[in-house]
Write an enzyme that holds these catalytic residues in place. Structure first.
Site, short mmCIF file in Angstrom:
data_model
loop_
_atom_site.label_atom_id
_atom_site.label_comp_id
_atom_site.label_asym_id
_atom_site.label_seq_id
_atom_site.Cartn_x
_atom_site.Cartn_y
_atom_site.Cartn_z
N TYR A 32 0.83 -1.21 0.00
CA TYR A 32 0.00 0.00 0.00
C TYR A 32 0.86 1.25 0.00
O TYR A 32 2.07 1.19 0.21
CB TYR A 32 -0.97 0.00 1.20
CG TYR A 32 -0.32 0.40 2.52
CD1 TYR A 32 0.50 -0.47 3.21
CD2 TYR A 32 -0.54 1.66 3.07
CE1 TYR A 32 1.09 -0.11 4.41
CE2 TYR A 32 0.04 2.04 4.27
CZ TYR A 32 0.85 1.15 4.94
OH TYR A 32 1.44 1.51 6.13
N LYS A 149 6.54 -2.02 2.13
CA LYS A 149 5.33 -1.38 2.70
C LYS A 149 4.15 -2.34 2.55
O LYS A 149 3.23 -2.14 1.75
CB LYS A 149 5.07 -0.03 2.01
CG LYS A 149 4.16 0.87 2.82
CD LYS A 149 4.23 2.30 2.36
CE LYS A 149 3.20 3.21 2.99
NZ LYS A 149 3.36 3.42 4.43
N GLU A 182 12.58 2.80 13.71
CA GLU A 182 11.65 3.84 13.25
C GLU A 182 10.52 3.90 14.28
O GLU A 182 10.71 3.49 15.42
CB GLU A 182 11.16 3.54 11.83
CG GLU A 182 10.48 2.19 11.68
CD GLU A 182 9.97 1.93 10.27
OE1 GLU A 182 9.90 2.84 9.45
OE2 GLU A 182 9.61 0.75 10.01
N LEU A 206 11.16 1.43 6.94
CA LEU A 206 10.56 1.79 5.66
C LEU A 206 11.34 2.97 5.07
O LEU A 206 11.63 3.93 5.80
CB LEU A 206 9.10 2.20 5.88
CG LEU A 206 8.34 2.47 4.60
CD1 LEU A 206 7.93 1.16 3.93
CD2 LEU A 206 7.11 3.34 4.84
N1 PDD Z 1 2.93 5.35 7.26
N2 PDD Z 1 7.59 3.97 8.69
C1 PDD Z 1 6.43 3.33 8.74
C2 PDD Z 1 6.37 2.02 9.45
C3 PDD Z 1 5.27 3.86 8.14
O1 PDD Z 1 4.11 3.19 8.18
C4 PDD Z 1 5.36 5.14 7.50
C5 PDD Z 1 4.18 5.78 6.84
C6 PDD Z 1 6.61 5.78 7.48
C7 PDD Z 1 6.79 7.11 6.79
O2 PDD Z 1 6.75 6.97 5.39
P1 PDD Z 1 6.24 8.14 4.45
O3 PDD Z 1 7.08 9.33 4.77
O4 PDD Z 1 6.48 7.65 3.09
O5 PDD Z 1 4.79 8.39 4.77
C8 PDD Z 1 7.70 5.18 8.07
C9 PDD Z 1 1.74 5.73 6.53
C10 PDD Z 1 1.51 7.19 6.44
C11 PDD Z 1 0.55 4.93 7.06
O6 PDD Z 1 0.74 3.75 7.28
O7 PDD Z 1 -0.54 5.48 7.18
#
Ligand code: PDD
Length: 285
Positions: A32, A149, A182, A206
């Protein structure tokens, strides 16, 4: 009226139906993305599509959607859903099989689902109105492929819930060596003595698009120093500033980690500088 996208068609959410034999439902077998859009303009769109492609390749799902197809889906959803600021959720599962079998099935068509959700607003660099975060801290118990992801988010959900139970809005994670990985839905940055640091990319985290945008923006301002390096739990707790970053938070200032107040317990000066630059340059990439 809000509309969602499912396998080539737009429809009201209540009409969007998939089989319970879908492998996304049975195994969490899918990828996703979450793309933010402010006043119809998407942020980091190409990078989000590229990361989705990498994820699909990693789990061997073949999908013939071009970047233009994804853009059209996103633009259509943005125009057909209310609110000036939206998050667009894109989801591809391996598809529906006739039986439950762990092996990847042959000849199954991926399920593609997308919807918009309203964002409360565009993150701000104004310390008095910015959302600041109190977070929990615990050992990362997720799998060893956190660079993918995956829609299988139970590990992340359980970690987030630890924070939620304590009244917090995120949980920062450290590995068995007490190194920060993270957070349950964000990447992590610290600031110490004017130097910004974030854990390096590997299988434990991620590759966040917001993280990448921050690196691009900061690298183009030579007066700012940023490092991708291992950060210990102790360093995090003793940092001058801690940030969590994601598509919907941008640069989120952390003011408390469990009982430990970070810095002066309010968004710090480096946060303000970087969020200001982020606001100015986030659509450049
Ligand atoms: N989450 N690490 C994890 C585990 C995440 O689920 C996310 C983002 C990030 C940050 O990635 P990005 O900058 O590309 O949004 C890091 C999304 C927003 C979610 O699951 O809703």
């Amino acid at each position: 009226m809000s509309l969602v996208y499912l396998n080539g068609q737009y429809m009201p959410p209540e009409e969007a139906k998939i089989s319970p034999m879908d492998r996304g439902f049975l195994f969490g077998d899918g990828i996703y993305e979450v793309v933010p859009a402010y006043h119809g303009k998407m942020l980091g769109f190409d990078a989000h599509v590229a990361r989705m492609r990498d994820g699909l390749a990693a789990i061997e799902i073949e999908l013939d959607y071009s970047g233009d197809t994804w853009r059209e889906i996103c633009d259509t959803l943005i125009s057909k859903n209310p609110g000036p600021n939206q998050g667009i959720y894109l989801h591809v599962s391996r598809g529906t099989d006739s039986k439950r079998n762990h092996a990847y099935p042959q000849g199954v068509k991926p399920t593609v689902f997308a919807f918009c959700f309203e964002l409360p607003g565009e993150p701000t660099n104004d310390e008095s109105t910015a959302t600041s975060y109190q977070v929990s801290l615990e050992q990362d118990r997720r799998w060893q492929r956190c660079n993918i992801k995956s829609t299988a988010l139970l590990g992340n959900v359980m970690h987030y819930q630890t924070g939620a139970r304590a009244g917090n809005k995120e949980t920062i994670l450290f590995n068995a060596k007490d190194e920060i990985t993270e957070a349950s839905s964000s990447n992590v940055f610290i600031v110490k003595d004017g130097i910004i640091s974030t854990p390096p990319l590997d299988n434990q985290i991620l590759p966040g698009i917001t993280r990448w945008l921050i690196l691009q923006i900061v690298h183009s301002h030579s007066e700012l120093k940023i490092q991708e390096r291992v950060i210990s739990k102790e360093e995090l707790l003793n940092a001058d500033e801690v940030w969590i970053t994601s598509a919907t938070k941008e640069v989120g200032p952390v003011v408390k980690v469990d009982e430990k107040v970070i810095g002066e317990g309010k968004p710090g000066p480096m946060w303000q500088r970087v969020q200001t630059l982020f606001t100015a340059h986030k659509f450049d990439y």
